[in-house]
Design a protein around this motif. Sequence first.
Motif: not given
Length: 187
Positions: A27-51
């Motif tokens: 509600p405060d317009l903050s964004i939180r991403v929950r990810a697996p421990l070993r997921m590489p940063q580039y994969r998180i960025m790809e996911f954000l781009e998709e979403k």
Amino acid sequence: MEEMKYKNYDIELIRSRRKTIAIEIHPDLSIRVRAPLRMPQYRIMEFLEEKEHWIDLHLEKMRQRQESNADQTSRISISEEEIKQLTELAKEVIPQRVAFFAAQMGVNYGRITIRNQKTRWGSCSQAGNLNFNCRLMKMPPEVLDYVVVHELCHRKQMNHSRAFWEEVEKVLPDYRVTRQWLKQNGR
């Protein structure tokens, strides 16, 4: 917890023992991403781009909800002085309406109390004591009458059964219109 940047968003990244990645918009317009421990940063960025579209859409919905809540709060808030005035007026008007409809319906009642309530327009106790919201004085007269009749009908039926609504309808044949108005405008 890590902080990361994606386009013009500040993202809070939480890694944990999970198998999937997820996005939360708060509600405060903050964004939180929950990810697996070993997921590489580039994969998180790809996911954000998709979403990205989903994120924009939900941020906009959250902004609209906040604006709507702010509008409601400014409409609802009334001064202590106005509450006193409404209470005094209600103490004059409501007992007259209660007496009028109680005689018409053939019911008795106990004490009448006027309060500034947040969630209820009226109530009826087992002993027949009636409580009414002082804010009813800001409502159209037919809404006040509907609330009075509604509470007095509880002197015959202490529930909201079909028999209860039949009692209301005997006194106010078009009560559904007023009830709907109150649902839509009474907040």
